[in-house]
Design a protein around this motif. Sequence first.
Motif, mmCIF file in Angstrom:
data_model
loop_
_atom_site.group_PDB
_atom_site.id
_atom_site.type_symbol
_atom_site.label_atom_id
_atom_site.label_comp_id
_atom_site.label_asym_id
_atom_site.label_seq_id
_atom_site.Cartn_x
_atom_site.Cartn_y
_atom_site.Cartn_z
ATOM 1 N N PRO A 1 33.017 15.000 8.570
ATOM 2 C CA PRO A 1 33.441 13.833 7.583
ATOM 3 C C PRO A 1 32.303 13.282 7.009
ATOM 4 O O PRO A 1 32.517 12.568 5.863
ATOM 5 N N THR A 2 31.099 13.740 7.331
ATOM 6 C CA THR A 2 29.799 13.357 6.329
ATOM 7 C C THR A 2 29.436 14.745 5.478
ATOM 8 O O THR A 2 28.614 14.607 4.586
ATOM 9 N N SER A 3 30.276 15.775 5.365
ATOM 10 C CA SER A 3 30.137 16.914 4.441
ATOM 11 C C SER A 3 30.205 16.429 3.050
ATOM 12 O O SER A 3 31.007 15.469 2.585
ATOM 13 N N GLU A 4 29.389 17.272 2.140
ATOM 14 C CA GLU A 4 29.810 16.942 0.642
ATOM 15 C C GLU A 4 31.275 17.178 0.112
ATOM 16 O O GLU A 4 31.451 16.579 -0.540
ATOM 17 N N ILE A 5 31.890 18.268 0.758
ATOM 18 C CA ILE A 5 33.313 18.434 0.391
ATOM 19 C C ILE A 5 34.098 17.353 0.525
ATOM 20 O O ILE A 5 34.858 16.935 -0.307
ATOM 21 N N ASN A 6 33.914 16.495 1.696
ATOM 22 C CA ASN A 6 34.666 15.432 1.978
ATOM 23 C C ASN A 6 34.412 14.275 1.222
ATOM 24 O O ASN A 6 35.077 13.420 0.745
ATOM 25 N N LYS A 7 33.137 14.335 0.563
ATOM 26 C CA LYS A 7 32.844 13.060 0.047
ATOM 27 C C LYS A 7 33.227 13.506 -1.620
ATOM 28 O O LYS A 7 33.749 12.503 -2.285
ATOM 29 N N VAL A 8 33.419 14.503 -2.046
ATOM 30 C CA VAL A 8 33.863 14.952 -3.332
ATOM 31 C C VAL A 8 35.693 14.620 -3.251
ATOM 32 O O VAL A 8 35.965 14.018 -4.231
ATOM 33 N N ILE A 9 36.262 15.136 -2.324
ATOM 34 C CA ILE A 9 37.528 14.731 -1.988
ATOM 35 C C ILE A 9 37.901 13.292 -1.947
ATOM 36 O O ILE A 9 38.793 12.740 -2.593
ATOM 37 N N ALA A 10 37.081 12.647 -1.227
ATOM 38 C CA ALA A 10 37.364 11.198 -1.304
ATOM 39 C C ALA A 10 36.918 10.254 -2.370
ATOM 40 O O ALA A 10 37.700 9.201 -2.699
ATOM 41 N N SER A 11 36.215 10.761 -3.388
ATOM 42 C CA SER A 11 35.638 10.053 -4.553
ATOM 43 C C SER A 11 36.457 10.859 -5.688
ATOM 44 O O SER A 11 36.091 10.298 -7.003
ATOM 45 N N ASN A 12 37.249 11.578 -5.949
ATOM 46 C CA ASN A 12 38.063 12.046 -6.942
ATOM 47 C C ASN A 12 39.590 12.244 -6.748
ATOM 48 O O ASN A 12 40.003 12.352 -5.606
ATOM 49 N N ALA A 13 40.029 12.370 -7.915
ATOM 50 C CA ALA A 13 41.770 12.563 -7.767
ATOM 51 C C ALA A 13 42.148 14.007 -7.576
ATOM 52 O O ALA A 13 41.603 15.022 -8.460
ATOM 53 N N VAL A 14 42.344 14.305 -6.331
ATOM 54 C CA VAL A 14 42.539 16.028 -6.035
ATOM 55 C C VAL A 14 43.699 16.126 -5.799
ATOM 56 O O VAL A 14 44.579 15.216 -5.467
ATOM 57 N N TYR A 15 44.087 17.358 -6.030
ATOM 58 C CA TYR A 15 45.454 17.976 -5.484
ATOM 59 C C TYR A 15 45.284 19.375 -5.041
ATOM 60 O O TYR A 15 44.402 19.953 -5.029
ATOM 61 N N ARG A 16 46.338 19.815 -4.301
ATOM 62 C CA ARG A 16 46.238 21.238 -3.939
ATOM 63 C C ARG A 16 47.820 21.756 -4.324
ATOM 64 O O ARG A 16 48.881 21.065 -4.368
ATOM 65 N N SER A 17 47.580 23.241 -4.498
ATOM 66 C CA SER A 17 48.977 23.928 -5.098
ATOM 67 C C SER A 17 50.066 23.861 -3.836
ATOM 68 O O SER A 17 49.604 24.557 -2.793
ATOM 69 N N LYS A 18 51.429 23.700 -4.122
ATOM 70 C CA LYS A 18 52.339 24.220 -3.403
ATOM 71 C C LYS A 18 52.379 23.670 -2.007
ATOM 72 O O LYS A 18 52.915 24.319 -0.869
ATOM 73 N N VAL A 19 51.741 22.678 -1.803
ATOM 74 C CA VAL A 19 51.582 21.775 -0.694
ATOM 75 C C VAL A 19 53.097 21.485 0.151
ATOM 76 O O VAL A 19 53.260 21.451 1.443
ATOM 77 N N GLU A 20 54.221 21.359 -0.878
ATOM 78 C CA GLU A 20 55.508 21.111 -0.227
ATOM 79 C C GLU A 20 56.121 22.300 0.533
ATOM 80 O O GLU A 20 57.022 22.348 1.237
ATOM 81 N N LEU A 21 55.254 23.410 0.690
ATOM 82 C CA LEU A 21 55.770 24.594 1.457
ATOM 83 C C LEU A 21 55.134 24.338 2.897
ATOM 84 O O LEU A 21 55.295 25.236 3.928
ATOM 85 N N GLY A 22 54.373 23.322 3.169
ATOM 86 C CA GLY A 22 53.740 23.298 4.371
ATOM 87 C C GLY A 22 52.702 24.262 4.806
ATOM 88 O O GLY A 22 52.276 24.310 5.887
ATOM 89 N N THR A 23 52.155 24.973 3.817
ATOM 90 C CA THR A 23 51.150 25.941 4.183
ATOM 91 C C THR A 23 49.673 25.205 4.384
ATOM 92 O O THR A 23 48.698 25.856 4.877
ATOM 93 N N GLU A 24 49.393 24.156 3.981
ATOM 94 C CA GLU A 24 48.157 23.352 4.052
ATOM 95 C C GLU A 24 47.021 24.104 3.679
ATOM 96 O O GLU A 24 45.844 24.373 4.320
ATOM 97 N N PRO A 25 47.191 24.306 2.522
ATOM 98 C CA PRO A 25 45.693 24.902 1.555
ATOM 99 C C PRO A 25 44.522 24.234 1.740
ATOM 100 O O PRO A 25 44.766 23.092 1.821
ATOM 101 N N LYS A 26 43.460 24.989 1.792
ATOM 102 C CA LYS A 26 42.077 24.252 2.006
ATOM 103 C C LYS A 26 41.496 24.393 0.617
ATOM 104 O O LYS A 26 40.292 24.255 0.313
ATOM 105 N N LEU A 27 42.301 24.763 -0.456
ATOM 106 C CA LEU A 27 41.568 24.700 -1.794
ATOM 107 C C LEU A 27 41.881 23.618 -2.420
ATOM 108 O O LEU A 27 43.312 23.464 -2.816
ATOM 109 N N TYR A 28 41.338 22.482 -2.716
ATOM 110 C CA TYR A 28 41.410 21.600 -3.496
ATOM 111 C C TYR A 28 41.006 21.570 -5.103
ATOM 112 O O TYR A 28 39.982 22.298 -5.050
#
Length: 228
Positions: free
Chosen positions: A190-217
């Motif tokens: 929870p303290t990583s830089e990537i989580n800080k970026v995700i928390a402070s920006n409007a992010v999205y992931r591609s094709k999340v409706e497929l349930g693949t849970e991609p880790k590229l934001y």
Amino acid sequence: MACSRRNLLLGAGAVIFTTGVSKVAFGQKSLVATQDDGDKRYGMVFDETACIGCTACTDACRETNNVPEGVSRLKIERSAPMGEYPDVDYTFTRVSCQHCDNAPCVTVCPTGASYVDLKTGIVDVHGDKCVGCGYCLAACPYKVRFFHPETKSADKCNFCRDTNLKAGKLPACVESCPTKALTFGDLNDPTSEINKVIASNAVYRSKVELGTEPKLYKVADTKGEIKR
């Protein structure tokens, strides 16, 4: 019995992969569990508002991972021109493996060549187990896998797991980006830089409706349309 390339081709008539993911395969084998209990769960953020399309990331990836010409683990796609001269602008987006928690490429692989590393959450390929059936290429909703022309096995981005990460460095694309458009790190921390970026920006992931849970934001560039 060894799972030979010939046996797989003979069996292909029972399970036809033309587009997308086979419903037959999903019915017989459940998706892998979400990797929320591993030591690490590596992911990446691509900031579309910071990318300038220089493709330094693509070049660094090719050099670091010995990716031959004609194929690529990472691409930067440029949009059509927006506006009129002299006020023409573009948007850029990253096309690469999404390192899905529920990876269809892993589910359909008949030999275990495609797998999720439970220590890192990285989706990778055992080249020596790949028989070249192409199921993983067909199953990937993001179409980012390819056959390596030299090893003849399926290949794709693995976050430089065998090169830079092994050497204790960041992925080559992250190191080479002149505008810091890429952030890599542990999503389980929870303290990583990537989580800080995700928390402070409007992010999205591609094709999340497929349930693949991609880790590229991706940090959305409001200049153009979001590429799903």
